[in-house]
Design a protein around this motif. Structure first.
Motif, PDB file in Angstrom:
ATOM      1  N   ALA A  77       0.826  -1.209   0.000  1.00 46.36           N
ATOM      2  CA  ALA A  77       0.000   0.000   0.000  1.00 46.36           C
ATOM      3  C   ALA A  77       0.863   1.264   0.000  1.00 46.36           C
ATOM      4  N   ILE A  78       2.084   1.162   0.544  1.00 49.87           N
ATOM      5  CA  ILE A  78       2.965   2.333   0.638  1.00 49.87           C
ATOM      6  C   ILE A  78       3.799   2.538  -0.625  1.00 49.87           C
ATOM      7  N   PHE A  79       4.030   1.500  -1.418  1.00 46.76           N
ATOM      8  CA  PHE A  79       4.869   1.632  -2.608  1.00 46.76           C
ATOM      9  C   PHE A  79       4.426   2.754  -3.540  1.00 46.76           C
ATOM     10  N   PRO A  80       3.133   2.915  -3.823  1.00 48.34           N
ATOM     11  CA  PRO A  80       2.729   4.041  -4.679  1.00 48.34           C
ATOM     12  C   PRO A  80       3.079   5.409  -4.077  1.00 48.34           C
ATOM     13  N   VAL A  81       3.032   5.509  -2.751  1.00 55.05           N
ATOM     14  CA  VAL A  81       3.394   6.766  -2.090  1.00 55.05           C
ATOM     15  C   VAL A  81       4.883   7.040  -2.312  1.00 55.05           C
ATOM     16  N   ASN A  84       5.382   8.248  -5.807  1.00 53.62           N
ATOM     17  CA  ASN A  84       4.966   9.650  -5.959  1.00 53.62           C
ATOM     18  C   ASN A  84       6.005  10.603  -5.359  1.00 53.62           C
ATOM     19  N   PHE A  85       6.618  10.211  -4.260  1.00 46.46           N
ATOM     20  CA  PHE A  85       7.701  11.024  -3.697  1.00 46.46           C
ATOM     21  C   PHE A  85       8.845  11.129  -4.691  1.00 46.46           C
ATOM     22  N   GLU A  86       9.199  10.006  -5.316  1.00 45.36           N
ATOM     23  CA  GLU A  86      10.295  10.021  -6.292  1.00 45.36           C
ATOM     24  C   GLU A  86       9.958  10.923  -7.475  1.00 45.36           C
ATOM     25  N   ILE A  87       8.719  10.866  -7.948  1.00 44.34           N
ATOM     26  CA  ILE A  87       8.295  11.728  -9.061  1.00 44.34           C
ATOM     27  C   ILE A  87       8.353  13.191  -8.634  1.00 44.34           C
ATOM     28  N   TYR A 105      10.876  11.552   2.391  1.00 46.35           N
ATOM     29  CA  TYR A 105      11.067  10.391   1.515  1.00 46.35           C
ATOM     30  C   TYR A 105      12.056   9.413   2.143  1.00 46.35           C
ATOM     31  N   ASN A 106      13.188   9.924   2.635  1.00 46.20           N
ATOM     32  CA  ASN A 106      14.202   9.065   3.274  1.00 46.20           C
ATOM     33  C   ASN A 106      13.660   8.416   4.546  1.00 46.20           C
ATOM     34  N   GLN A 107      12.862   9.145   5.284  1.00 46.81           N
ATOM     35  CA  GLN A 107      12.255   8.603   6.501  1.00 46.81           C
ATOM     36  C   GLN A 107      11.309   7.442   6.154  1.00 46.81           C
ATOM     37  N   LEU A 108      10.582   7.584   5.064  1.00 47.34           N
ATOM     38  CA  LEU A 108       9.676   6.523   4.606  1.00 47.34           C
ATOM     39  C   LEU A 108      10.465   5.278   4.201  1.00 47.34           C
ATOM     40  N   LEU A 109      11.576   5.484   3.489  1.00 53.47           N
ATOM     41  CA  LEU A 109      12.426   4.345   3.109  1.00 53.47           C
ATOM     42  C   LEU A 109      13.028   3.670   4.343  1.00 53.47           C
ATOM     43  N   ALA A 111      11.626   3.559   7.300  1.00 55.06           N
ATOM     44  CA  ALA A 111      10.533   2.816   7.941  1.00 55.06           C
ATOM     45  C   ALA A 111      10.343   1.467   7.252  1.00 55.06           C
ATOM     46  N   LEU A 112      10.421   1.439   5.931  1.00 55.18           N
ATOM     47  CA  LEU A 112      10.316   0.177   5.194  1.00 55.18           C
ATOM     48  C   LEU A 112      11.499  -0.726   5.540  1.00 55.18           C
ATOM     49  N   ALA A 113      12.701  -0.150   5.596  1.00 56.58           N
ATOM     50  CA  ALA A 113      13.902  -0.927   5.904  1.00 56.58           C
ATOM     51  C   ALA A 113      13.833  -1.524   7.316  1.00 56.58           C
ATOM     52  N   SER A 114      13.208  -0.811   8.237  1.00 51.02           N
ATOM     53  CA  SER A 114      13.088  -1.330   9.605  1.00 51.02           C
ATOM     54  C   SER A 114      12.235  -2.598   9.648  1.00 51.02           C
ATOM     55  N   GLN A 115      11.423  -2.808   8.642  1.00 48.55           N
ATOM     56  CA  GLN A 115      10.606  -4.022   8.539  1.00 48.55           C
ATOM     57  C   GLN A 115      11.233  -5.042   7.590  1.00 48.55           C
ATOM     58  N   GLY A 116      12.480  -4.794   7.193  1.00 54.69           N
ATOM     59  CA  GLY A 116      13.202  -5.735   6.338  1.00 54.69           C
ATOM     60  C   GLY A 116      12.908  -5.571   4.866  1.00 54.69           C
ATOM     61  N   ILE A 117      12.259  -4.477   4.490  1.00 52.90           N
ATOM     62  CA  ILE A 117      11.904  -4.242   3.094  1.00 52.90           C
ATOM     63  C   ILE A 117      12.972  -3.338   2.478  1.00 52.90           C
ATOM     64  N   MET A 118      13.653  -3.883   1.471  1.00 48.00           N
ATOM     65  CA  MET A 118      14.749  -3.160   0.857  1.00 48.00           C
ATOM     66  C   MET A 118      14.439  -2.854  -0.603  1.00 48.00           C
ATOM     67  N   ARG A 119      14.934  -1.726  -1.048  1.00 48.71           N
ATOM     68  CA  ARG A 119      14.797  -1.319  -2.443  1.00 48.71           C
ATOM     69  C   ARG A 119      15.849  -2.049  -3.268  1.00 48.71           C
ATOM     70  N   MET A 120      15.434  -2.577  -4.413  1.00 45.81           N
ATOM     71  CA  MET A 120      16.381  -3.280  -5.293  1.00 45.81           C
ATOM     72  C   MET A 120      17.205  -2.263  -6.070  1.00 45.81           C
ATOM     73  N   ASP A 121      18.478  -2.562  -6.204  1.00 45.96           N
ATOM     74  CA  ASP A 121      19.357  -1.746  -7.032  1.00 45.96           C
ATOM     75  C   ASP A 121      19.441  -2.437  -8.387  1.00 45.96           C
ATOM     76  N   SER A 122      18.721  -1.919  -9.393  1.00 45.87           N
ATOM     77  CA  SER A 122      18.579  -2.630 -10.664  1.00 45.87           C
ATOM     78  C   SER A 122      19.437  -2.083 -11.782  1.00 45.87           C
ATOM     79  N   ASP A 123      19.749  -0.815 -11.786  1.00 39.30           N
ATOM     80  CA  ASP A 123      20.480  -0.218 -12.913  1.00 39.30           C
ATOM     81  C   ASP A 123      21.797  -0.942 -13.161  1.00 39.30           C
ATOM     82  N   GLY A 124      21.990  -1.404 -14.410  1.00 40.80           N
ATOM     83  CA  GLY A 124      23.216  -2.090 -14.798  1.00 40.80           C
ATOM     84  C   GLY A 124      23.241  -3.565 -14.453  1.00 40.80           C
TER      85      GLY A 124
END
Length: 172
Positions: A77-81, A84-87, A105-109, A111-124
């Motif tokens: 549910a938070i991913f779209p938010v 939108n922050f990134e946009i 935006y960093n605080q939101l990331l 909060a996700l990381a505190s629950q073990g949710i990490m952003r994938m580094d995909s470029d390259g």
């Protein structure tokens, strides 16, 4: 008469011995029966303890699974938010407002990381069907073939589980 008394005494002794032997035999039978019942009850107790231990373990696993599912649903549910922050950040100038929005935006990331949710580094990275969703193939880029040239939407993982695959452009 004395002989009769002696015979009577011997008969009584024999009768008493016979009764004692019978009593001992019945005690043995009763003792064996009791031992069998004790063994049966011990087995029942051991099985009940094992069942209870298994129940506790299943309950803990079920609770952990429920919490995990809840965290993942909240993240979805938070991913779209986050998107939108990134946009918003990409369209903002270098004004003071951008710094405040970037902090949120960093605080939101975090909060996700505190629950073990990490952003994938995909470029390259090498394109992986399990982690990436290709929306476009590009020719004439500096990127090696079958590698990701650009990430359109970030993907997120929790442990080994992909919560949202990254939407990417792949080099031909």
């Amino acid at each position: 008469m004395q002989e009769d008394n002696k015979d009577l005494k011997e008969d009584l002794k024999e009768e008493l011995l016979d009764e004692e032997i019978k009593a001992d035999e019945s005690k043995c039978e009763t003792s064996d029966d009791l031992q069998l019942e004790i063994d049966s009850l011990k087995n029942q107790l051991i099985r009940l303890q094992a069942d209870f231990t298994n129940f506790k373990n299943r309950s803990k696993k079920s609770e952990a699974d429920s919490v995990s599912i809840g965290v993942e649903k909240m993240a979805e549910a938070i991913f779209p938010v986050v998107d939108n922050f990134e946009i918003a950040l990409s369209h903002m100038g270098e004004s003071g407002d951008k710094e405040g929005v970037n902090m949120i935006y960093n605080q939101l990331l975090e909060a996700l990381a505190s629950q073990g949710i990490m952003r994938m580094d995909s470029d390259g990275a090498l394109f992986d069907l399990n982690m990436h969703y290709a929306i476009m193939m590009e020719e004439g880029t500096d990127t090696e073939p079958n590698h990701i040239s650009e990430t359109i939407k970030a993907g997120y993982i929790r442990g080994e589980k992909v919560l949202r695959p990254a939407m990417v452009k792949v080099a031909k």
